[in-house]
Design a protein around this motif. Structure first.
Motif, PDB file in Angstrom:
ATOM      1  N   VAL A 295     110.315  54.946  53.588  1.00 25.25           N
ATOM      2  CA  VAL A 295     109.424  55.382  54.670  1.00 25.25           C
ATOM      3  C   VAL A 295     108.067  54.678  54.579  1.00 25.25           C
ATOM      4  O   VAL A 295     107.553  54.153  55.580  1.00 25.25           O
ATOM      5  N   GLY A 296     107.494  54.634  53.368  1.00 19.85           N
ATOM      6  CA  GLY A 296     106.177  54.008  53.202  1.00 19.85           C
ATOM      7  C   GLY A 296     106.225  52.517  53.514  1.00 19.85           C
ATOM      8  O   GLY A 296     105.346  51.989  54.213  1.00 19.85           O
ATOM      9  N   CYS A 297     107.248  51.830  53.005  1.00 17.08           N
ATOM     10  CA  CYS A 297     107.332  50.378  53.224  1.00 17.08           C
ATOM     11  C   CYS A 297     107.605  50.067  54.694  1.00 17.08           C
ATOM     12  O   CYS A 297     107.051  49.107  55.248  1.00 17.08           O
TER      13      CYS A 297
ATOM     14  N   GLY B  90     112.458  55.715  44.020  1.00 15.12           N
ATOM     15  CA  GLY B  90     112.621  57.156  44.262  1.00 15.12           C
ATOM     16  C   GLY B  90     113.940  57.386  44.987  1.00 15.12           C
ATOM     17  O   GLY B  90     114.919  56.642  44.794  1.00 15.12           O
ATOM     18  N   ALA B  91     113.978  58.401  45.840  1.00 12.20           N
ATOM     19  CA  ALA B  91     115.213  58.731  46.562  1.00 12.20           C
ATOM     20  C   ALA B  91     115.766  57.522  47.318  1.00 12.20           C
ATOM     21  O   ALA B  91     116.984  57.372  47.461  1.00 12.20           O
ATOM     22  N   SER B  92     114.880  56.656  47.772  1.00 11.46           N
ATOM     23  CA  SER B  92     115.326  55.522  48.598  1.00 11.46           C
ATOM     24  C   SER B  92     116.253  54.572  47.854  1.00 11.46           C
ATOM     25  O   SER B  92     117.046  53.864  48.483  1.00 11.46           O
TER      26      SER B  92
ATOM     27  N   ARG C  18      99.367  54.852  40.677  1.00  8.44           N
ATOM     28  CA  ARG C  18      99.523  56.255  41.094  1.00  8.44           C
ATOM     29  C   ARG C  18      98.211  56.769  41.662  1.00  8.44           C
ATOM     30  O   ARG C  18      97.158  56.643  41.016  1.00  8.44           O
ATOM     31  N   LEU C  19      98.252  57.333  42.855  1.00 13.45           N
ATOM     32  CA  LEU C  19      97.055  57.949  43.428  1.00 13.45           C
ATOM     33  C   LEU C  19      96.727  59.210  42.626  1.00 13.45           C
ATOM     34  O   LEU C  19      97.594  60.067  42.425  1.00 13.45           O
ATOM     35  N   GLY C  20      95.471  59.300  42.158  1.00 17.10           N
ATOM     36  CA  GLY C  20      95.099  60.447  41.323  1.00 17.10           C
ATOM     37  C   GLY C  20      93.995  61.289  41.921  1.00 17.10           C
ATOM     38  O   GLY C  20      93.775  62.426  41.483  1.00 17.10           O
TER      39      GLY C  20
ATOM     40  N   GLN D  46     102.418  67.222  45.860  1.00 19.31           N
ATOM     41  CA  GLN D  46     101.421  66.892  44.832  1.00 19.31           C
ATOM     42  C   GLN D  46     100.335  65.981  45.400  1.00 19.31           C
ATOM     43  O   GLN D  46      99.152  66.136  45.087  1.00 19.31           O
ATOM     44  N   VAL D  47     100.734  65.035  46.237  1.00 24.28           N
ATOM     45  CA  VAL D  47      99.737  64.125  46.819  1.00 24.28           C
ATOM     46  C   VAL D  47      98.863  64.891  47.812  1.00 24.28           C
ATOM     47  O   VAL D  47      97.634  64.728  47.836  1.00 24.28           O
ATOM     48  N   CYS D  48      99.480  65.767  48.614  1.00 22.35           N
ATOM     49  CA  CYS D  48      98.685  66.550  49.573  1.00 22.35           C
ATOM     50  C   CYS D  48      97.731  67.487  48.846  1.00 22.35           C
ATOM     51  O   CYS D  48      96.629  67.773  49.340  1.00 22.35           O
TER      52      CYS D  48
ATOM     53  N   GLY E  98     110.833  64.022  54.285  1.00 20.82           N
ATOM     54  CA  GLY E  98     111.793  65.117  54.420  1.00 20.82           C
ATOM     55  C   GLY E  98     112.985  64.724  55.277  1.00 20.82           C
ATOM     56  O   GLY E  98     112.992  63.676  55.927  1.00 20.82           O
ATOM     57  N   GLY E  99     113.988  65.580  55.244  1.00 17.36           N
ATOM     58  CA  GLY E  99     115.187  65.319  56.044  1.00 17.36           C
ATOM     59  C   GLY E  99     116.011  64.188  55.457  1.00 17.36           C
ATOM     60  O   GLY E  99     115.811  63.787  54.308  1.00 17.36           O
ATOM     61  N   SER E 100     116.935  63.690  56.260  1.00 18.42           N
ATOM     62  CA  SER E 100     117.789  62.581  55.819  1.00 18.42           C
ATOM     63  C   SER E 100     117.082  61.292  56.167  1.00 18.42           C
ATOM     64  O   SER E 100     117.361  60.657  57.186  1.00 18.42           O
TER      65      SER E 100
HETATM   66  C1  LIG Z   1     121.449  61.486  45.706  1.00 21.73           C
HETATM   67  C2  LIG Z   1     120.845  61.368  47.078  1.00 21.73           C
HETATM   68  C3  LIG Z   1     121.658  61.039  48.162  1.00 21.73           C
HETATM   69  C4  LIG Z   1     121.121  60.927  49.447  1.00 21.73           C
HETATM   70  N1  LIG Z   1     121.918  60.487  50.452  1.00 21.73           N
HETATM   71  C5  LIG Z   1     121.389  60.251  51.676  1.00 21.73           C
HETATM   72  C6  LIG Z   1     122.190  59.696  52.704  1.00 21.73           C
HETATM   73  O1  LIG Z   1     123.349  59.362  52.490  1.00 21.73           O
HETATM   74  N2  LIG Z   1     121.634  59.518  53.935  1.00 21.73           N
HETATM   75  C7  LIG Z   1     120.343  59.871  54.203  1.00 21.73           C
HETATM   76  O2  LIG Z   1     119.904  59.721  55.340  1.00 21.73           O
HETATM   77  N3  LIG Z   1     119.540  60.355  53.218  1.00 21.73           N
HETATM   78  C8  LIG Z   1     120.027  60.535  51.967  1.00 21.73           C
HETATM   79  N4  LIG Z   1     119.228  61.004  50.969  1.00 21.73           N
HETATM   80  C9  LIG Z   1     117.813  61.266  51.275  1.00 21.73           C
HETATM   81  C10 LIG Z   1     117.015  59.953  51.313  1.00 21.73           C
HETATM   82  O3  LIG Z   1     117.324  59.164  50.184  1.00 21.73           O
HETATM   83  C11 LIG Z   1     115.535  60.265  51.346  1.00 21.73           C
HETATM   84  O4  LIG Z   1     115.273  61.136  52.448  1.00 21.73           O
HETATM   85  C12 LIG Z   1     114.672  58.998  51.526  1.00 21.73           C
HETATM   86  O5  LIG Z   1     115.049  57.966  50.651  1.00 21.73           O
HETATM   87  C13 LIG Z   1     113.225  59.368  51.311  1.00 21.73           C
HETATM   88  O6  LIG Z   1     112.452  58.190  51.320  1.00 21.73           O
HETATM   89  P1  LIG Z   1     110.902  58.298  51.071  1.00 21.73           P
HETATM   90  O7  LIG Z   1     110.340  56.939  51.238  1.00 21.73           O
HETATM   91  O8  LIG Z   1     110.352  59.405  51.917  1.00 21.73           O
HETATM   92  O9  LIG Z   1     110.760  58.838  49.555  1.00 21.73           O
HETATM   93  P2  LIG Z   1     111.065  58.130  48.157  1.00 21.73           P
HETATM   94  O10 LIG Z   1     112.062  57.050  48.270  1.00 21.73           O
HETATM   95  O11 LIG Z   1     111.338  59.212  47.169  1.00 21.73           O
HETATM   96  O12 LIG Z   1     109.683  57.437  47.802  1.00 21.73           O
HETATM   97  C14 LIG Z   1     108.547  58.159  47.426  1.00 21.73           C
HETATM   98  C15 LIG Z   1     107.704  57.241  46.533  1.00 21.73           C
HETATM   99  O13 LIG Z   1     106.414  57.867  46.326  1.00 21.73           O
HETATM  100  C16 LIG Z   1     105.966  57.455  45.052  1.00 21.73           C
HETATM  101  N5  LIG Z   1     104.884  58.355  44.606  1.00 21.73           N
HETATM  102  C17 LIG Z   1     104.985  59.654  44.260  1.00 21.73           C
HETATM  103  N6  LIG Z   1     103.783  60.159  43.891  1.00 21.73           N
HETATM  104  C18 LIG Z   1     102.886  59.130  44.024  1.00 21.73           C
HETATM  105  C19 LIG Z   1     101.472  59.029  43.810  1.00 21.73           C
HETATM  106  N7  LIG Z   1     100.712  60.051  43.377  1.00 21.73           N
HETATM  107  N8  LIG Z   1     100.881  57.826  44.026  1.00 21.73           N
HETATM  108  C20 LIG Z   1     101.632  56.773  44.451  1.00 21.73           C
HETATM  109  N9  LIG Z   1     102.959  56.818  44.682  1.00 21.73           N
HETATM  110  C21 LIG Z   1     103.587  57.995  44.485  1.00 21.73           C
HETATM  111  C22 LIG Z   1     107.219  57.505  44.189  1.00 21.73           C
HETATM  112  O14 LIG Z   1     107.078  56.692  43.023  1.00 21.73           O
HETATM  113  C23 LIG Z   1     108.308  57.026  45.151  1.00 21.73           C
HETATM  114  O15 LIG Z   1     108.600  55.647  44.988  1.00 21.73           O
HETATM  115  C24 LIG Z   1     119.727  61.155  49.670  1.00 21.73           C
HETATM  116  C25 LIG Z   1     118.915  61.481  48.581  1.00 21.73           C
HETATM  117  C26 LIG Z   1     119.450  61.574  47.298  1.00 21.73           C
HETATM  118  C27 LIG Z   1     118.546  61.891  46.137  1.00 21.73           C
END
Ligand SMILES: Cc1cc2nc3c(=O)[nH]c(=O)nc-3n(C[C@H](O)[C@H](O)[C@H](O)COP(=O)(O)OP(=O)(O)OC[C@H]3O[C@@H](n4cnc5c(N)ncnc54)[C@H](O)[C@@H]3O)c2cc1C
Length: 393
Positions: A14-16, A40-42, A183-185, A218-220, A350-352
């Motif tokens: 999402v961020g990228c 992370g989850a991505s 890491r944002l602190g 945590q960030v919020c 949040g969400g998928s």
């Molecule tokens: C096992 C599993 C299976 C899934 N399968 C699916 C699927 O099939 N289809 C689907 O649509 N979704 C699926 N999801 C959900 C999906 O992966 C997530 O919704 C999505 O990847 C979230 O992306 P994101 O960028 O929001 O978060 P993330 O990818 O989690 O990225 C958040 C980033 O924030 C960084 N961060 C945290 N705190 C700080 C800070 N203080 N300062 C700087 N950086 C920070 C972390 O290091 C991390 O890299 C699944 C999730 C899991 C865990």
């Protein structure tokens, strides 16, 4: 102190993706990630592109299922976005959109599918309800126990390990700065913007986008705000590579936790929302940063469901199982938009968010540039504004 138009906190999908769109539109963007981009989850997810109403909405009763219908409009946008994403990013994301089944094994499950498909068709999603034989004509690998299936011709999957790096590379090409292990602190509201500090970081930005997945609360909290996102830990499994069965589709189950697909290399990925155990932090809360523990019953239940639906899988070796952490919101819908109580402070998560993230990142980037985005109204953080009645500032 360096200055940017936008600070993006979190370098997952999402961020990228948001950084790419913002930079393409001419904004000066800095993305910081506390770890490595896409780890992370991505980088841990199943890679399903699921556009049917998800089983998790159906199991919580009619009210939530009705609410889930609202996501179909976003799913229809996501279908178009995913079809063009590889070309737009100039990267091979291994996107396969040859259709997805949600299968049923019992009369109750068939009734649930009928109800669900009627709702989806009314919302404009391309769907067909098939009986077991019709489903097996398209997907001969399905078990004879399958008595019906909802077929969504646009569903499919993509390589989660390729997608976030491709967004990150595109963001860099468009001029965004990306910093890992930052890491944002600390975050403070200042006149007309925000000041942020962290590992070697000192930045002033007009707007902040929190795209920190399960770490969003945590960030919020650094801005004295609540975010109604909760970490959840999930299990995933991968079999050895195989040519038999050949599964070009996404498979889900309406009554059991299951998602299956075959990667471009031939491994079959098996998941579908089986829980793992979140680690605890020193303060007693959950720690999304530590790998969750495997739950044996989840592993057994997930593999049982897979074999019941695609019997040929029983002869394959399980190569790897892993756990990952994602974020679910208070009402299971994504949370995307500006926090009403703090102008210039945005959340997207949040969400998928593998399926929908590329689209809501694109839309939130537009909203941050001042363009109206009514598509995001139903996922706005405004619906949780009461939680922040006594917060902010
Ligand atoms: C096992 C599993 C299976 C899934 N399968 C699916 C699927 O099939 N289809 C689907 O649509 N979704 C699926 N999801 C959900 C999906 O992966 C997530 O919704 C999505 O990847 C979230 O992306 P994101 O960028 O929001 O978060 P993330 O990818 O989690 O990225 C958040 C980033 O924030 C960084 N961060 C945290 N705190 C700080 C800070 N203080 N300062 C700087 N950086 C920070 C972390 O290091 C991390 O890299 C699944 C999730 C899991 C865990």
């Amino acid at each position: 102190m360096e200055k940017h138009d936008v600070l993006v906190v979190g370098g997952g999908l999402v961020g990228c993706a948001a950084a790419w769109h913002l930079a393409e539109a001419g904004a000066s963007v800095l993305v910081v990630d506390g770890g490595d981009f896409g780890m992370g989850a991505s980088g841990q997810n199943a890679g399903s592109l699921h556009f049917q109403i998800e089983r998790r909405f159906l199991e919580q009763g009619d009210a939530l299922a009705r609410q889930a219908e609202q996501t179909i409009a976003l799913s229809r946008i996501a279908i178009e976005d995913w079809r063009g994403l590889g070309a737009a990013l100039d990267a091979d994301l291994h996107v396969v959109m040859e259709g997805g089944f949600m299968v049923a094994e019992t009369p109750d499950q068939v009734a649930l599918l009928e109800h669900k498909v009627a709702r989806e068709v009314a919302e404009g999603l391309r769907m067909r309800l098939l009986d077991g034989d019709e489903a097996r004509r398209i997907a001969p690998y399905l078990s004879p126990h399958i008595v019906a299936a909802a077929f969504a011709p646009d569903e499919g999957h993509a390589d989660s390990r390729a997608v976030t790096p491709a967004f990150a590379a595109a963001a860099r090409r468009a001029g965004a700065s990306l910093r890992s292990r930052t890491r944002l602190g600390a975050l403070a509201r200042v006149r007309g913007g925000f000041e942020a500090r962290g590992d070697g970081l000192s930045v002033r930005a007009d707007q902040v986008l929190v795209a920190a997945g399960a770490w969003t609360p945590q960030v919020c909290a650094l801005a004295n705000l609540h975010a109604p996102l909760y970490p959840v830990a999930l299990l995933m499994n991968a079999t050895e590579r195989t040519q038999r069965p050949r599964i070009p589709h996404l498979i889900q189950h309406v009554g059991r936790r299951l998602s299956m697909k075959q990667t471009h290399a031939g491994n079959i990925l098996i998941g579908g929302g089986w829980p793992a155990r979140l680690a605890l932090a020193a303060d007693g809360g959950f720690d999304p940063g530590t790998r969750p523990a495997m739950i044996e019953e989840s592993l057994a239940g997930n593999l049982r469901a897979a074999v019941d639906v695609v019997p040929d899988v029983a002869s394959l070796n399980l190569l790897r199982s892993w756990t990952g952490v994602t974020a679910v919101s208070g009402d299971q819908l994504p949370v995307v938009g500006e926090v009403p109580r703090m102008r210039g402070f945005w959340i997207a998560g949040g969400g998928s968010a593998f399926t929908l993230g590329p689209s809501f990142a694109r839309l939130v980037a537009r909203a941050m540039r001042g363009t109206a985005t009514p598509e995001l109204d139903f996922v706005s953080p405004a619906r949780f504004d009461h939680l922040n009645s006594f917060m902010g500032q």
